[in-house]
Design a protein around this motif. Sequence first.
Motif, PDB file in Angstrom:
ATOM      1  N   ASP A  55      18.081  43.080   7.109  1.00 36.73           N
ATOM      2  CA  ASP A  55      17.763  41.644   7.131  1.00 36.73           C
ATOM      3  C   ASP A  55      18.150  41.024   8.474  1.00 36.73           C
ATOM      4  N   HIS A  78      28.372  35.082   7.113  1.00 35.88           N
ATOM      5  CA  HIS A  78      27.426  35.985   6.436  1.00 35.88           C
ATOM      6  C   HIS A  78      28.133  36.802   5.355  1.00 35.88           C
ATOM      7  N   THR A 115      15.638  39.168  11.317  1.00 34.62           N
ATOM      8  CA  THR A 115      15.836  37.855  11.934  1.00 34.62           C
ATOM      9  C   THR A 115      15.993  37.992  13.451  1.00 34.62           C
ATOM     10  N   ARG A 171      22.914  22.216   8.519  1.00 33.22           N
ATOM     11  CA  ARG A 171      22.705  23.663   8.591  1.00 33.22           C
ATOM     12  C   ARG A 171      22.014  24.039   9.921  1.00 33.22           C
ATOM     13  N   GLY A 185      24.516  25.403   2.710  1.00 31.07           N
ATOM     14  CA  GLY A 185      23.798  24.655   3.746  1.00 31.07           C
ATOM     15  C   GLY A 185      22.378  24.286   3.353  1.00 31.07           C
TER      16      GLY A 185
END
Length: 403
Positions: A220, A197, A224, A163, A156
Amino acid sequence: MSELSRRKVLISGGVLGAFGALGIGSPARAVPWTWPSSGSIAGSGSGEDPRWVWDDLADPVSRALLESGDVPEVNRLLWDWNRNDQPLPGGLPAYVRDFIEEARRLPSWADRTKLERAAEFNKSRGIYLNLLNGVGGGMLSTAIPKEARAVYYSKGGADMEDRVAKTSILGFAVGALNAYRPDGDCIVQAVKTRLVHAAVRHLLQQSPHWTGGIPISQEDILVTWHTLPTYAMRAMRDWRVPISAADSQAYLHVWQVTAHLLGVRDEYIPATWAAANAQSDQVLPPNMGPTPEGVILTDILLGQLAEQTSPASISRPLCNALARYLVGPQVAGWDEIPREPVWEALIATAWPALVKFREGLIPLPLVPESAWVIDEAVRRYILFYLTKGRETKIEIPTINRPE
Ligand code: HEM
């Protein structure tokens, strides 16, 4: 500095403000994991550092799909799997079906009443949340080196418009009135994202540009996550948006459920805002900082934003200033968002006035005329993404960024 006085500084410094203060002098530095699992939904945990935990259930599924060459067929089959209550299509490999059936189950602690309340809250505060999670969250994510690099070097990254549209599908699903109702689609989008993912974890390690080990660890994802609800809640508090305790709990809850569906272990999902803020303060500073990839992605995102919000009166300088206002000077510096003194000064006075007006705290004559340009930009932006998100679907990638 004590935690209390630190928090005061964060609050008085403005949200972003808050993010400015968070990262001072310490980009991308590893620190030991000390956040107590007693503050999590699970109430206890293994004590494992989430930097070294990925997704035991989804990772083998996406790896097997990529290795067998079945991804295009599975994407085709899942294209019309859209509703939370929809049975899976026939023809999926058994291990994929088993994974999805397991992954789509709401956790036992999901609370329907809170989810309904969160949906109402998302609706009533939609304009702030879309702005914070869309523009603000986007600009913050480019200042997370591991994420910026992961996005840049994955498929992406070569087509940011697509994306962003794809990512907004989940964003809008979380904010929808029927998010977790049978006719909603949040479960579907979160489970698809979990598979994406997992595929990225497998694919990126084959990229000649990727040097970071296995990407998208649980830490991670938490990082986010904090740039979404935790950041948004801090920003709304900073803007003095009146939010009842029940609404704030409900809003946290919808994101707790979403984290679970994205594959985050319950032992890492904060149970309260206090626990969330503490975790955010721990995981964000060492995981934020500048990268050349982040700067490029920011420029592309802001260019798109300016394009979407044209007419010319809503220009790139306005978009730059809005982004700077949302993320604060430190992140803006990392992202190399150009300074726009005139627009920045306008936004600093106009936006709080718009918020007060919207919340019924001041009458219309006190809102400066120029504020409506900003209001219009925000509306256009949201409308654009609502439309964009309908044109595409989340699909498991089979390749990294084409060379
Ligand atoms: C894909 C959301 C965390 C990297 C996606 C997609 C969504 C999403 C909705 C699907 C869109 C698409 O296929 O392009 C989220 C949410 C997160 C999160 C809500 C946390 C709460 C992360 C983190 C990283 C990451 C921490 C990296 C460190 C990626 C990449 C892709 C992706 C590289 C797409 C790959 C491609 O373009 O082929 N994410 N994500 N995400 N995510 Fe995440």
